[in-house]
Design a protein around this motif. Structure first.
Motif, PDB file in Angstrom:
ATOM      1  N   MET A 240       0.851  -1.201   0.000  1.00 14.95           N
ATOM      2  CA  MET A 240       0.000   0.000   0.000  1.00 14.95           C
ATOM      3  C   MET A 240       0.880   1.242   0.000  1.00 14.95           C
ATOM      4  O   MET A 240       1.844   1.310   0.733  1.00 14.95           O
ATOM      5  N   SER A 241       0.521   2.238  -0.774  1.00 17.26           N
ATOM      6  CA  SER A 241       1.306   3.473  -0.730  1.00 17.26           C
ATOM      7  C   SER A 241       0.684   4.433   0.280  1.00 17.26           C
ATOM      8  O   SER A 241       1.229   4.662   1.355  1.00 17.26           O
ATOM      9  N   ASP A 242      -0.493   4.949  -0.049  1.00 15.30           N
ATOM     10  CA  ASP A 242      -1.169   5.881   0.862  1.00 15.30           C
ATOM     11  C   ASP A 242      -1.679   5.163   2.099  1.00 15.30           C
ATOM     12  O   ASP A 242      -2.279   4.107   1.996  1.00 15.30           O
ATOM     13  N   LYS A 243      -1.488   5.767   3.254  1.00 19.10           N
ATOM     14  CA  LYS A 243      -2.092   5.204   4.466  1.00 19.10           C
ATOM     15  C   LYS A 243      -3.575   5.592   4.499  1.00 19.10           C
ATOM     16  O   LYS A 243      -4.004   6.546   3.826  1.00 19.10           O
ATOM     17  N   LEU A 244      -4.328   4.865   5.302  1.00 17.40           N
ATOM     18  CA  LEU A 244      -5.760   5.140   5.467  1.00 17.40           C
ATOM     19  C   LEU A 244      -6.046   5.308   6.960  1.00 17.40           C
ATOM     20  O   LEU A 244      -5.768   4.404   7.750  1.00 17.40           O
ATOM     21  N   ILE A 245      -6.579   6.459   7.327  1.00 21.14           N
ATOM     22  CA  ILE A 245      -6.938   6.724   8.720  1.00 21.14           C
ATOM     23  C   ILE A 245      -8.456   6.872   8.797  1.00 21.14           C
ATOM     24  O   ILE A 245      -9.042   7.718   8.110  1.00 21.14           O
ATOM     25  N   VAL A 246      -9.088   6.038   9.622  1.00 20.95           N
ATOM     26  CA  VAL A 246     -10.552   6.038   9.740  1.00 20.95           C
ATOM     27  C   VAL A 246     -10.947   6.287  11.188  1.00 20.95           C
ATOM     28  O   VAL A 246     -10.487   5.578  12.095  1.00 20.95           O
ATOM     29  N   GLY A 247     -11.792   7.279  11.403  1.00 21.70           N
ATOM     30  CA  GLY A 247     -12.322   7.537  12.742  1.00 21.70           C
ATOM     31  C   GLY A 247     -13.588   6.733  12.945  1.00 21.70           C
ATOM     32  O   GLY A 247     -14.417   6.627  12.038  1.00 21.70           O
ATOM     33  N   ASN A 248     -13.718   6.159  14.121  1.00 21.19           N
ATOM     34  CA  ASN A 248     -14.954   5.466  14.502  1.00 21.19           C
ATOM     35  C   ASN A 248     -15.557   6.239  15.670  1.00 21.19           C
ATOM     36  O   ASN A 248     -15.080   6.138  16.791  1.00 21.19           O
ATOM     37  N   TRP A 249     -16.574   7.022  15.360  1.00 15.18           N
ATOM     38  CA  TRP A 249     -17.168   7.873  16.405  1.00 15.18           C
ATOM     39  C   TRP A 249     -17.985   7.069  17.412  1.00 15.18           C
ATOM     40  O   TRP A 249     -18.369   7.594  18.459  1.00 15.18           O
ATOM     41  N   LYS A 250     -18.284   5.835  17.089  1.00 14.05           N
ATOM     42  CA  LYS A 250     -19.163   5.006  17.944  1.00 14.05           C
ATOM     43  C   LYS A 250     -20.469   5.765  18.208  1.00 14.05           C
ATOM     44  O   LYS A 250     -20.901   6.537  17.364  1.00 14.05           O
ATOM     45  N   MET A 251     -21.087   5.591  19.379  1.00 14.27           N
ATOM     46  CA  MET A 251     -22.371   6.261  19.641  1.00 14.27           C
ATOM     47  C   MET A 251     -22.111   7.591  20.348  1.00 14.27           C
ATOM     48  O   MET A 251     -22.510   7.817  21.490  1.00 14.27           O
ATOM     49  N   ASN A 252     -21.419   8.468  19.642  1.00 11.67           N
ATOM     50  CA  ASN A 252     -21.098   9.794  20.167  1.00 11.67           C
ATOM     51  C   ASN A 252     -21.479  10.826  19.123  1.00 11.67           C
ATOM     52  O   ASN A 252     -21.528  10.541  17.932  1.00 11.67           O
TER      53      ASN A 252
END
Ligand code: PEP
Length: 248
Positions: free
Chosen positions: A1-13
């Motif tokens: 993979m070249s580009d990294k992937l950052i994912v936020g998980n807000w959950k129940m907020n």
């Protein structure tokens, strides 16, 4: 993979006003980012994401998707419905859903299948509990969880994202060490390689108390292609520090 992937998980907020502030701050901080960034919001707020983030580099996703296509499944949301709101990703098999909603490996695999069929990238979570790690079962558990998804999805497996989230690290402040995480990621990569020639392009995210201080060392590992971020995704500055670490 070249580009990294950052994912936020807000959950129940979140809430309409708080989301707006957070999103504006995150989007404003993305100009220098050279990685892909998404947030997975409670489903009710997906129209808000669609409205506010459509013109930005920020992508958005759901935290779950139904294992069914349509019909008498009260309270559930189908992949096709999510797609109508511009959803790019759907988390499936998060440990909180496995634990509190009894989701089995088979259900998780079917959810991934429904997402893929609707053009949504499933972020398939796998990970062992503390008891499983201490009993020496980490490899067996994560391989079993991923095997179900591979079995159900065949050649489409190259379109998924996998998140290794040790359950003992989620929301506890006990981040896995870079070595612990890399060890499991290497196992998962090998399993994916045995299933598809495209394994190298599958993003393998680490999740579990990742924060501004430890993101860089985790993201420097050979098989760690990004992060799934819970608590630290609720504060723009913290989330953007992780995005910055992924942009080097
Ligand atoms: C998560 O819930 O996916 C997660 C990684 O949470 P946290 O970062 O808060 O441990």
């Amino acid at each position: 993979m070249s580009d990294k992937l950052i994912v936020g998980n807000w959950k129940m907020n979140g809430g309409l006003a708080a989301n707006q502030d957070l999103l504006h701050a995150v989007m404003a901080g993305l100009s220098g980012a050279s990685c892909s960034v998404a947030v997975c919001a409670p489903a009710l707020y997906l129209p808000q994401l669609q409205q506010l983030a459509a013109q930005s580099a920020l992508r958005w996703g759901a935290q779950d998707v139904s294992a069914h296509e349509q019909g008498a499944f009260t309270g559930e949301l189908s992949a096709a419905m999510l797609r109508e709101f511009g959803v790019r990703y759907a988390i499936v098999g998060h440990s909180e859903r496995r634990q509190y909603h009894g989701e089995t490996d088979t259900v998780v695999a079917t959810k991934a299948q429904r997402a893929l069929a609707a053009g949504i990238t499933p972020i398939v979570c796998v990970g062992e509990t503390l008891a499983e790690r201490e009993a020496g079962h980490t490899e067996e558990v994560v391989k079993r969880q991923l095997a179900a998804v591979i079995h159900t999805n065949g050649h489409c497996i190259s379109e998924i994202v996998v998140a290794y989230e040790p359950v003992w690290a989620i929301g506890t402040g006990k981040t896995a060490s870079p070595e612990q995480a890399q060890q499991v990621h290497a196992l998962l990569r090998a399993q994916l390689k045995a299933a598809t020639a495209q394994a190298q392009r599958i993003a393998l995210l680490y999740g579990g108390s990742m924060n501004a201080a430890d993101a860089a060392s985790l993201l420097a590992q050979t098989d760690i292609d990004g992060g799934l971020i819970g608590g630290a995704s609720l504060k723009a500055a913290d989330f953007l520090s992780i995005v910055a670490a992924a942009s080097h």
